[in-house]
Each structure stands twice: as C-alpha cells, then as structure tokens.
Design an enzyme around this catalytic site. Sequence first.
Site, PDB file in Angstrom:
ATOM      1  N   ARG A  10       6.164   1.287   2.476  1.00  0.00           N
ATOM      2  CA  ARG A  10       7.193   1.989   1.693  1.00  0.00           C
ATOM      3  C   ARG A  10       8.593   1.648   2.194  1.00  0.00           C
ATOM      4  O   ARG A  10       9.518   1.432   1.399  1.00  0.00           O
ATOM      5  CB  ARG A  10       6.975   3.507   1.736  1.00  0.00           C
ATOM      6  CG  ARG A  10       5.763   3.972   0.956  1.00  0.00           C
ATOM      7  CD  ARG A  10       5.722   5.492   0.820  1.00  0.00           C
ATOM      8  NE  ARG A  10       5.812   6.213   2.082  1.00  0.00           N
ATOM      9  CZ  ARG A  10       4.781   6.572   2.835  1.00  0.00           C
ATOM     10  NH1 ARG A  10       3.544   6.271   2.464  1.00  0.00           N
ATOM     11  NH2 ARG A  10       4.970   7.245   3.955  1.00  0.00           N
ATOM     12  N   ALA A  17       0.432   4.202   0.401  1.00  0.00           N
ATOM     13  CA  ALA A  17       0.088   5.213   1.407  1.00  0.00           C
ATOM     14  C   ALA A  17       0.597   4.840   2.794  1.00  0.00           C
ATOM     15  O   ALA A  17       0.494   5.630   3.730  1.00  0.00           O
ATOM     16  CB  ALA A  17      -1.427   5.415   1.451  1.00  0.00           C
ATOM     17  N   CYS A  18       1.158   3.656   2.946  1.00  0.00           N
ATOM     18  CA  CYS A  18       1.609   3.141   4.247  1.00  0.00           C
ATOM     19  C   CYS A  18       3.121   3.274   4.378  1.00  0.00           C
ATOM     20  O   CYS A  18       3.867   2.733   3.557  1.00  0.00           O
ATOM     21  CB  CYS A  18       1.187   1.677   4.376  1.00  0.00           C
ATOM     22  SG  CYS A  18       1.885   0.813   5.788  1.00  0.00           S
ATOM     23  N   GLY A  19       3.580   3.972   5.414  1.00  0.00           N
ATOM     24  CA  GLY A  19       5.007   4.152   5.643  1.00  0.00           C
ATOM     25  C   GLY A  19       5.741   2.839   5.847  1.00  0.00           C
ATOM     26  O   GLY A  19       6.849   2.658   5.334  1.00  0.00           O
ATOM     27  N   ASN A  52       0.875  -1.161   0.000  1.00  0.00           N
ATOM     28  CA  ASN A  52       0.000   0.000   0.000  1.00  0.00           C
ATOM     29  C   ASN A  52       0.916   1.215   0.000  1.00  0.00           C
ATOM     30  O   ASN A  52       1.579   1.496   1.003  1.00  0.00           O
ATOM     31  CB  ASN A  52      -0.906   0.007   1.235  1.00  0.00           C
ATOM     32  CG  ASN A  52      -1.811   1.220   1.294  1.00  0.00           C
ATOM     33  OD1 ASN A  52      -1.672   2.159   0.519  1.00  0.00           O
ATOM     34  ND2 ASN A  52      -2.730   1.218   2.234  1.00  0.00           N
TER      35      ASN A  52
END
Length: 140
Positions: free
Chosen positions: A15, A10-12, A8
């Site tokens: 990433r 949007a997920c740190g 995802n």
Amino acid sequence: MTITIYHNPACGTSRNTLAIIRQSGEEPEVIEYLKNPPSREKLIELIAAMAMTPRDLLREKGTPYAELNLGDPKWSDDEILDFMLAHPILINRPIVVTPLGVVLARPSEAVLDILPNPDIGPFTKEDGEVVIDVEGNRVV
C-alpha cells in the site's frame, strides 16, 4: 508512461509503495497478484529483471513456506517456481515495473529508484515513518 505494480492490498508495504507511485503523478496498472498471478514466463522475466533467483523472491512470513519445507536447499529453481505458481502468496511483494527498471519494493521507498519522477515531495508511511521530509530530503 506505463508503471505496473504486483500488489497485495492487505500488505502495508505494498500500500505504501502504491501511494508513493501515485504521489509521483503516475497511475499504475495494479495487478492483485493473489487474484491474477503472473504466468510462469512472466515470473521468470520479473525475477531475471531484478537480478534475483526464485529463492530470493520467496516470501516466508504468512505463507506455507515452513509447511512445504522450502528452506531445504534440495528444491531447484524450477521447483520453487512451481510452488510460487501453486501458492502465489509465496511471491514476495510488491514488484514494480517501470521503463527505468524492476524492483522488489521492500522497503517501499526502493521504488523511488525507478520512478520517472522521484521528486514526490513529503511522504510518510502508514505507520508514521517519514520517508521524505518537508524539505524534500530522503530520511531513510
């Protein structure tokens, strides 16, 4: 070598995990699971490979977990899978698959345990947390 990450962007944590994989010298297959959720069969396979139950893989934060009352033990594994398939945001992430195993990479450095080349050199997460220092030692 094939490495897959259910990601995802949007997920740190997701990433950071992707960055660790890339720093190991691998370019993984990136599956944005919110856009392309795994099939029921694939989800069952991933859960089994991680030695988890569907409930273990449920994500609470930022999901309809509370609205759906998923904390209630009345829900069977099959029903929890149904909820995950209907609302993929309920699937905790990132899940990483390599020839050495499958992990829910929370924290992101858990992926190091299944990377073919875990000696990635210094690595610092987006938030500044050092995972591997300049001497190559795991800090966490």
